[in-house]
Enzyme design. Structure first.
Site, mmCIF file in Angstrom:
data_model
loop_
_atom_site.group_PDB
_atom_site.id
_atom_site.type_symbol
_atom_site.label_atom_id
_atom_site.label_comp_id
_atom_site.label_asym_id
_atom_site.label_seq_id
_atom_site.Cartn_x
_atom_site.Cartn_y
_atom_site.Cartn_z
ATOM 1 N N CYS A 128 41.398 27.343 31.515
ATOM 2 C CA CYS A 128 40.874 28.629 31.021
ATOM 3 C C CYS A 128 42.003 29.654 30.909
ATOM 4 C CB CYS A 128 39.761 29.175 31.909
ATOM 5 S SG CYS A 128 38.382 28.052 32.083
ATOM 6 N N LYS A 170 35.195 29.913 45.603
ATOM 7 C CA LYS A 170 36.581 29.473 45.825
ATOM 8 C C LYS A 170 37.010 29.754 47.259
ATOM 9 C CE LYS A 170 37.922 30.404 41.027
ATOM 10 N NZ LYS A 170 37.856 29.090 40.405
ATOM 11 N N GLN A 195 42.054 33.847 42.862
ATOM 12 C CA GLN A 195 42.946 32.866 43.506
ATOM 13 C C GLN A 195 43.739 33.491 44.650
ATOM 14 O OE1 GLN A 195 42.680 29.747 42.845
ATOM 15 N NE2 GLN A 195 41.725 29.707 40.818
ATOM 16 N N ASP A 197 42.406 40.750 39.447
ATOM 17 C CA ASP A 197 41.598 39.535 39.504
ATOM 18 C C ASP A 197 42.022 38.787 40.762
ATOM 19 O OD1 ASP A 197 40.696 36.936 39.358
ATOM 20 O OD2 ASP A 197 41.165 36.660 37.241
ATOM 21 N N HIS A 256 43.579 34.323 33.363
ATOM 22 C CA HIS A 256 42.421 33.451 33.136
ATOM 23 C C HIS A 256 41.569 34.123 32.053
ATOM 24 C CE1 HIS A 256 38.455 31.688 34.061
ATOM 25 N NE2 HIS A 256 39.098 30.724 34.684
HETATM 26 N N1 C6P Z 1 39.308 29.426 37.811
HETATM 27 C C1 C6P Z 1 40.061 27.150 37.877
HETATM 28 O O1 C6P Z 1 39.885 25.935 37.959
HETATM 29 P P1 C6P Z 1 34.546 32.210 38.192
HETATM 30 O O2 C6P Z 1 34.417 31.073 37.232
HETATM 31 O O3 C6P Z 1 33.849 33.447 37.693
HETATM 32 O O4 C6P Z 1 34.193 31.840 39.593
HETATM 33 O O5 C6P Z 1 36.118 32.546 38.285
HETATM 34 C C2 C6P Z 1 36.833 32.835 37.124
HETATM 35 C C3 C6P Z 1 38.289 32.943 37.401
HETATM 36 C C4 C6P Z 1 38.918 34.161 37.236
HETATM 37 N N2 C6P Z 1 40.215 34.327 37.507
HETATM 38 C C5 C6P Z 1 40.972 33.304 37.942
HETATM 39 C C6 C6P Z 1 42.418 33.564 38.253
HETATM 40 C C7 C6P Z 1 40.409 32.044 38.122
HETATM 41 O O6 C6P Z 1 41.182 31.040 38.558
HETATM 42 C C8 C6P Z 1 39.047 31.852 37.827
HETATM 43 C C9 C6P Z 1 38.412 30.494 37.943
HETATM 44 C C10 C6P Z 1 38.863 28.057 37.991
HETATM 45 O O7 C6P Z 1 41.179 27.638 37.719
HETATM 46 C C11 C6P Z 1 37.764 27.645 37.075
HETATM 47 S S1 C6P Z 1 38.202 27.804 35.378
#
Ligand code: C6P
Length: 412
Positions: free
Chosen positions: A366, A226, A203, A200, A123
């Site tokens: 992203c 999430k 997910q 990270d 991401h």
């Molecule tokens: N992915 C998706 O729809 P934030 O935005 O800081 O809460 O998380 C960022 C982020 C970082 N790593 C991974 C693997 C992610 O999936 C995400 C967020 C969302 O896939 C929003 S783009």
């Protein structure tokens, strides 16, 4: 223990509505999850009874709010099995936590000629901070690619991670391919070469049991929203020995030891990294979400999502005009399934599915370098959580078939 999925669904009043005159099938939990009643109640309770700024006041409400906040930190510690609550830093979210590591540990330890290794499925939040650090420090950013089945290529990882590597930053679970990466093996590899590993967990933590000590990761970031808690709260885990040596991320109230006219000292960890008024209600909500998830049991959450993937994936793959990205084997797939319908832009697909009450995400998620690697500009993506059921999967399949008919009379 999950006794009945209907019991779980009753905790999420938002699911009980019609969208475009159809039953709502919410299949976008990878973007953000829905919140159960106990989390909503915990937020209300905090604001109705305990709201005050933390670590500052001596009055009763301030002491209660501080106790709530620190209790939430301990819940996070136990949830991911960190060795100490001091290793748990509250952040705005996963993005904030990863930027924190890049701006502090990275800034201090990356020098010209060093290498940072990421995977092609990252991401942007676990890619751009390292890319920009590498540019600034004249270091090299290297990528681990994919196998033909859309999994992380561990043979490539063994080649890319060398004695020049200082940081390995890899997602635990992909938000597009639905794969879980072997973070423990990557940590071993990184450590053999004297590098640190940043995981990270955005997910992963909401969907499976995670033990940071067992994984032996040095840093690990995730978001509350999430995993059923409010937006604007997240966690960065870091090994205490590393956190102690790192400079602060931001300066201001709460993160200081003493401040004099020309110099200052810093608070102990984790407070050194929590400058300014924090999202206390968010932390309380995260604590309530952890209680809720632990009540279900993370192994049960994972098994439930796996059973839905086992049900949906073969049905999707049987449609000749659907391309599914990531592993074809349901057992290697998390509850995230990215797909495209031949000749249709995923935004059109997502709009058409919404007409049938099905909420999916469409776009590059992203993860643009991954899209490039897959040879697409975007995909649609369905993602499951504990409150989804086979009816949601059936509704998606039916809506996909209707979308195909709608756009070109089914001629492709
Ligand atoms: N992915 C998706 O729809 P934030 O935005 O800081 O809460 O998380 C960022 C982020 C970082 N790593 C991974 C693997 C992610 O999936 C995400 C967020 C969302 O896939 C929003 S783009």
């Amino acid at each position: 223990m999950v006794n009945s999925i209907n019991d779980v669904r009753r905790d999420f009043p938002i699911l009980n509505q019609r969208v475009n005159d159809e039953r709502l099938a919410y299949l976008d939990s990878a973007a953000t999850a829905q919140r159960p009643q106990p989390v909503l109640k915990a937020l209300m309770h905090f604001y109705e009874h305990d709201n005050a700024n933390v670590h500052r006041g001596v009055h009763t409400l301030a002491e209660r709010a501080t106790a709530d906040y620190e209790e939430a930190r301990q819940k996070v510690q136990h949830f991911i099995n960190a060795a100490s609550p001091n290793e748990i830093i509250f952040t705005k979210g996963c993005t904030d936590g990863l930027n924190l590591v890049a701006a502090t540990y990275g800034e201090q330890n990356i020098h010209a000629g060093d290498e940072i290794v990421v995977s092609i499925m990252e991401h942007h939040s676990n890619l751009v901070p390292w890319q920009q650090l590498a540019i600034k420090k004249h270091a090299t950013l290297k990528y681990i690619g994919l196998t033909s089945d859309g999994e992380l290529d561990m043979a490539a990882a063994r080649k890319q991670i060398t004695d020049k590597t200082k940081i390995v930053a890899v997602t635990h679970a992909s938000n597009v391919l639905g794969v879980v990466n072997p973070l423990k093996q990557l940590a071993q590899l990184a450590h053999q070469h004297g590098a640190v590993i940043v995981g990270d967990g955005a997910q992963a933590v909401p969907h499976m049991p995670v033990d940071v000590q067992n994984l032996d990761v040095d840093f690990y970031a995730f978001s509350g929203h999430k995993m059923m808690s409010p937006m604007g709260i997240g966690v960065l885990y870091g090994k205490a020995d590393l956190l102690r040596t790192m400079p602060p991320y931001q300066y201001g109230g709460e993160m200081i030891g003493e401040v004099h006219r020309s110099q200052s000292t810093w608070a102990n960890i984790p407070f050194k990294f929590e400058a300014g008024t924090q999202n206390v209600a968010g932390a309380v909500g995260l604590g309530a979400a952890i209680d809720y998830l632990q009540g279900l049991g993370m192994a049960n959450v994972q098994a439930h999502e796996q059973s839905l993937v086992n049900y949906l994936l073969p049905k999707l793959e049987a449609l000749p005009y659907v391309t599914v990205y990531g592993p074809q084997n349901p057992r290697h797939h998390t509850g995230v399934i990215a797909f495209n319908l031949a000749h249709l832009h995923p935004h059109d697909v997502a709009t058409a599915l919404d007409m049938d009450g099905v909420a999916v995400r469409a776009g590059h998620h992203c993860a643009q370098p991954l899209m490039e690697e897959l040879g697409v500009v975007a995909t649609a993506r369905a993602s499951f959580y504990i409150y989804n059921n086979q009816q949601d999967a059936d509704q998606l399949i039916k809506a996909i078939k209707e979308t195909k008919e709608f756009f070109n009379g089914g001629t492709f």
